[in-house]
Design an enzyme around this catalytic site. Sequence first.
Site, PDB file in Angstrom:
ATOM      1  N   TYR A 112       0.905  -1.293  -0.177  1.00 56.89           N
ATOM      2  CA  TYR A 112       0.047   0.005  -0.113  1.00 56.89           C
ATOM      3  C   TYR A 112       0.868   1.148  -0.021  1.00 56.89           C
ATOM      4  O   TYR A 112       0.834   2.120  -0.784  1.00 56.89           O
ATOM      5  CB  TYR A 112      -0.920   0.033   1.282  1.00 56.89           C
ATOM      6  N   PRO A 125     -11.049  -0.469  -2.854  1.00 57.43           N
ATOM      7  CA  PRO A 125     -12.185  -1.000  -3.289  1.00 57.43           C
ATOM      8  C   PRO A 125     -13.452  -0.168  -3.360  1.00 57.43           C
ATOM      9  O   PRO A 125     -13.324   0.813  -2.522  1.00 57.43           O
ATOM     10  CB  PRO A 125     -12.278  -2.472  -2.515  1.00 57.43           C
ATOM     11  N   HIS A 348      -7.580   1.142   1.182  1.00 58.38           N
ATOM     12  CA  HIS A 348      -7.246  -0.084   1.686  1.00 58.38           C
ATOM     13  C   HIS A 348      -6.370  -0.213   2.724  1.00 58.38           C
ATOM     14  O   HIS A 348      -6.127  -1.433   3.344  1.00 58.38           O
ATOM     15  CB  HIS A 348      -6.924  -0.934   0.375  1.00 58.38           C
ATOM     16  N   SER A 559     -11.111 -12.381  -5.078  1.00 58.29           N
ATOM     17  CA  SER A 559     -11.262 -12.434  -3.748  1.00 58.29           C
ATOM     18  C   SER A 559     -13.068 -12.732  -3.290  1.00 58.29           C
ATOM     19  O   SER A 559     -13.650 -12.026  -4.125  1.00 58.29           O
ATOM     20  CB  SER A 559     -10.984 -11.177  -3.037  1.00 58.29           C
TER      21      SER A 559
HETATM   22  N1  COA Z   1     -18.929 -29.866   1.626  1.00 57.77           N
HETATM   23  C1  COA Z   1     -19.886 -29.061   2.292  1.00 57.77           C
HETATM   24  N2  COA Z   1     -19.568 -27.996   2.769  1.00 57.77           N
HETATM   25  C2  COA Z   1     -18.644 -27.512   2.750  1.00 57.77           C
HETATM   26  C3  COA Z   1     -17.402 -28.095   2.256  1.00 57.77           C
HETATM   27  C4  COA Z   1     -17.710 -29.443   1.598  1.00 57.77           C
HETATM   28  N3  COA Z   1     -16.968 -30.204   1.032  1.00 57.77           N
HETATM   29  N4  COA Z   1     -16.364 -27.347   2.082  1.00 57.77           N
HETATM   30  C5  COA Z   1     -16.712 -26.306   2.770  1.00 57.77           C
HETATM   31  N5  COA Z   1     -17.885 -26.382   3.355  1.00 57.77           N
HETATM   32  C6  COA Z   1     -18.578 -25.311   4.050  1.00 57.77           C
HETATM   33  C7  COA Z   1     -17.729 -24.858   5.113  1.00 57.77           C
HETATM   34  O1  COA Z   1     -17.749 -25.495   6.388  1.00 57.77           O
HETATM   35  C8  COA Z   1     -18.458 -23.647   5.344  1.00 57.77           C
HETATM   36  O2  COA Z   1     -19.288 -23.610   6.220  1.00 57.77           O
HETATM   37  P1  COA Z   1     -20.082 -22.693   7.458  1.00 57.77           P
HETATM   38  O3  COA Z   1     -19.983 -21.262   6.553  1.00 57.77           O
HETATM   39  O4  COA Z   1     -21.220 -23.181   7.906  1.00 57.77           O
HETATM   40  O5  COA Z   1     -18.803 -22.527   8.136  1.00 57.77           O
HETATM   41  C9  COA Z   1     -18.951 -23.277   3.848  1.00 57.77           C
HETATM   42  O6  COA Z   1     -19.013 -24.028   3.132  1.00 57.77           O
HETATM   43  C10 COA Z   1     -17.996 -22.047   3.140  1.00 57.77           C
HETATM   44  O7  COA Z   1     -16.724 -22.666   2.937  1.00 57.77           O
HETATM   45  P2  COA Z   1     -15.800 -22.487   1.534  1.00 57.77           P
HETATM   46  O8  COA Z   1     -16.607 -21.815   0.548  1.00 57.77           O
HETATM   47  O9  COA Z   1     -14.987 -23.464   1.443  1.00 57.77           O
HETATM   48  O10 COA Z   1     -14.849 -21.297   2.006  1.00 57.77           O
HETATM   49  P3  COA Z   1     -14.873 -20.049   3.124  1.00 57.77           P
HETATM   50  O11 COA Z   1     -16.497 -19.455   3.385  1.00 57.77           O
HETATM   51  O12 COA Z   1     -14.316 -20.662   4.285  1.00 57.77           O
HETATM   52  O13 COA Z   1     -14.059 -18.918   2.522  1.00 57.77           O
HETATM   53  C11 COA Z   1     -11.794 -17.968   2.164  1.00 57.77           C
HETATM   54  C12 COA Z   1     -12.758 -19.067   1.851  1.00 57.77           C
HETATM   55  C13 COA Z   1     -10.537 -18.245   1.496  1.00 57.77           C
HETATM   56  C14 COA Z   1     -12.613 -16.843   1.161  1.00 57.77           C
HETATM   57  C15 COA Z   1     -11.706 -17.489   3.487  1.00 57.77           C
HETATM   58  O14 COA Z   1     -11.230 -18.477   4.239  1.00 57.77           O
HETATM   59  C16 COA Z   1     -11.099 -16.153   3.756  1.00 57.77           C
HETATM   60  O15 COA Z   1      -9.831 -16.372   3.821  1.00 57.77           O
HETATM   61  N6  COA Z   1     -11.468 -14.903   3.545  1.00 57.77           N
HETATM   62  C17 COA Z   1     -11.063 -13.774   3.750  1.00 57.77           C
HETATM   63  C18 COA Z   1     -10.737 -13.224   2.427  1.00 57.77           C
HETATM   64  C19 COA Z   1     -10.087 -11.715   2.715  1.00 57.77           C
HETATM   65  O16 COA Z   1      -9.511 -11.404   3.570  1.00 57.77           O
HETATM   66  N7  COA Z   1     -10.324 -10.899   1.562  1.00 57.77           N
HETATM   67  C20 COA Z   1     -10.006  -9.555   1.681  1.00 57.77           C
HETATM   68  C21 COA Z   1     -10.462  -8.723   0.482  1.00 57.77           C
HETATM   69  S1  COA Z   1      -9.970  -6.917   0.727  1.00 57.77           S
END
Ligand code: COA
Length: 629
Positions: A112, A125, A348, A559
């Site tokens: 940044y 964003p 950001h 993202s």
């Molecule tokens: N079968 C059924 N359910 C599943 C599954 C499977 N095989 N795999 C995952 N799921 C479920 C998970 O348990 C989760 O359930 P919950 O919401 O009840 O806990 C849900 O599906 C969503 O999981 P998934 O889609 O795999 O990913 P996530 O929501 O954990 O997101 C990231 C992944 C990488 C986006 C998240 O971990 C992250 O780091 N987010 C931050 C991103 C960020 O900082 N961005 C910055 C932008 S400026």
Amino acid sequence: MLCVLTRTAARTALVKPCRLPTPVPVVQISDRSLVHQESLPKLPVPPLKQTCARYMGSLEPLICEEEMAHTQQLMKEFLQPGGVGERLQKSLERRARKTENWLSDWWMQSAYLDSRMPVAMYTSPGVVLPKMHFQDRQGQMRFAAKLIAGVLDFKNMIDSETLPVEYLGGKPLCMDQYYQVLSSCRIPGPKRDTVMNHAIGKSPPTHITVVHNFQFFVLDVYNSDGSPLTVDQIYVQLEKIWNTSLQTNKEPVGILTSNHRNTWGKAYNNLIKDKTNKDSVRAIQKSIFTVCLDAPKPRVSDEMYHNKVAAQMLHGGGSRWNSGNRWFDKTLQFIIGEDGSCGLTYEHAAAEGPPIVFLVDHVVDYMRRNEMVRTPMIPLPMPLKLRFNITPEIKKDIEKAKQNMNIMVHELDVRVLNFSHYGRKFPRSHKLSPDAFIQMALQLAYYRMYQMCCPTYESASLRMFKLGRTEAIRSTTTESLQFTQAMDDPSKTNGEKAALLEKATKVHREHTHMAIHGQAIERHILGLKMVAIEDLTSLPEIFMDTSFAVSSHFNLFTSQVGSKTDCVMCFGPMVPDGYGVCYNPMDDHINFAVTAFNSCEETNATKLSKFLEDALLDMKTLLEQVSKA
Ligand code: COA
């Protein structure tokens, strides 16, 4: 991304988070710390061999055999016992022992504050909220008044330290970013910018800034007894602001903040030479947040509406429209148009998307509540209009900034895709991770458009660690390539294709797990590079290799920013010939925002959106057919 995190964890606890001393170069205001924050683990330094092996694996789908052989040789030299790799790793481990977070300052600087590109479009964003049901000035004022009250309600949670701690995978997350988003502002510097946070100083601000027709106002949002102004009180004050800023011929001083950072840095020093200007700039910087009351935009078809609003949030639409109705350095700016458009843009450096959308969810919830609050009868003073003395030199800087902004506006193509056929419930019903499934759809869309895959970056949270920000998941893998190649291969059966999809999503999920637990490769490589820059006279060859450059040229920069609110975040591409893709998977639909640069002949945001929609539909058909069979 908070909402994702909230959903993922679905659990919050009313634990008092702490305000930590913010890492340099954010100006440090307080050293208060509380139990939760102190109990967070430190970001680990992954084992060197693990990162190197995973890095080599990530190259497989992206580079040719010849380059691979060359890189293997370089890696062998880098990893020699007692060699440069080990030295850098030891140095990095030493830094990790001595600091709260070995990465956070470096990340803040390199991602940044050292960046000289304009913050508008390049790093800040936008968030597009659903169209609101007002169509006139009164509606706009009323909505703005409620929104301001909602943000103040959120601020109250921060001030009273009652903000719920978030969890991811059962682990508590660092809450520090929440303390950085209000009352803060980026300040341009000659080589590096800083972020000034006024929230915890001796006299934290009690005002917000409101901008209308390019004119800035200080609006005190607390009564003399310390209670926040009620919605009715804010409404009355906004009316006063509106009525004293009807002229549209004012110089759009705010557009200066949209410039290249060096250009803006020079113009900034020139601007604040004048005492009146300096006081006005300080008032904006110090304010809790900014509200931009935007002029109506040209009418567009329903189909184009969301694209236009996304552009409005990212850059304001150009100097003729609302680009001058901003202070792009301000960390948080809510944007409300007369036509029902609304959203925000944020600078950001201070925080990631998740805390921002969590705040949005809170404000939206607050606005739905219809609480009757008795409004004090005390008359309120007129909001202070901020004056600027425009010298010929400042006028010249403004003209240059206008030109630059208009070029940028023409440069960015923004498409919002409201994919309505299904949402995150569908992949889950097939026991697949929704996020990995969407990433594979993006891989398929790109592959079909270009007949090749590309380096892909997905943000992952590092907030399980103290002062953690983000990691990257390299979404393009050997397995994702096998799936995308098989998908349109008539020699493959549906069963084979579905098995490859399942395998690719599983690998993606494993990489996600590694990333959020501090074991991914991107930031470790950055750390080794930074140590090399500090300790050595030259960079090791492994960081100057073609494979390194190719694999970090992220044509797909993506993202997930999930929220309870039906909104979508948007950001620009990371590279000139790339795409920015942000998505919000809701239960039964998915909102995407896709951006690309118009000057690049190879990219086309509309086309990629179409390919993405088709990929998602084809993947659903595939899974359904295989299930039936
Ligand atoms: N079968 C059924 N359910 C599943 C599954 C499977 N095989 N795999 C995952 N799921 C479920 C998970 O348990 C989760 O359930 P919950 O919401 O009840 O806990 C849900 O599906 C969503 O999981 P998934 O889609 O795999 O990913 P996530 O929501 O954990 O997101 C990231 C992944 C990488 C986006 C998240 O971990 C992250 O780091 N987010 C931050 C991103 C960020 O900082 N961005 C910055 C932008 S400026």
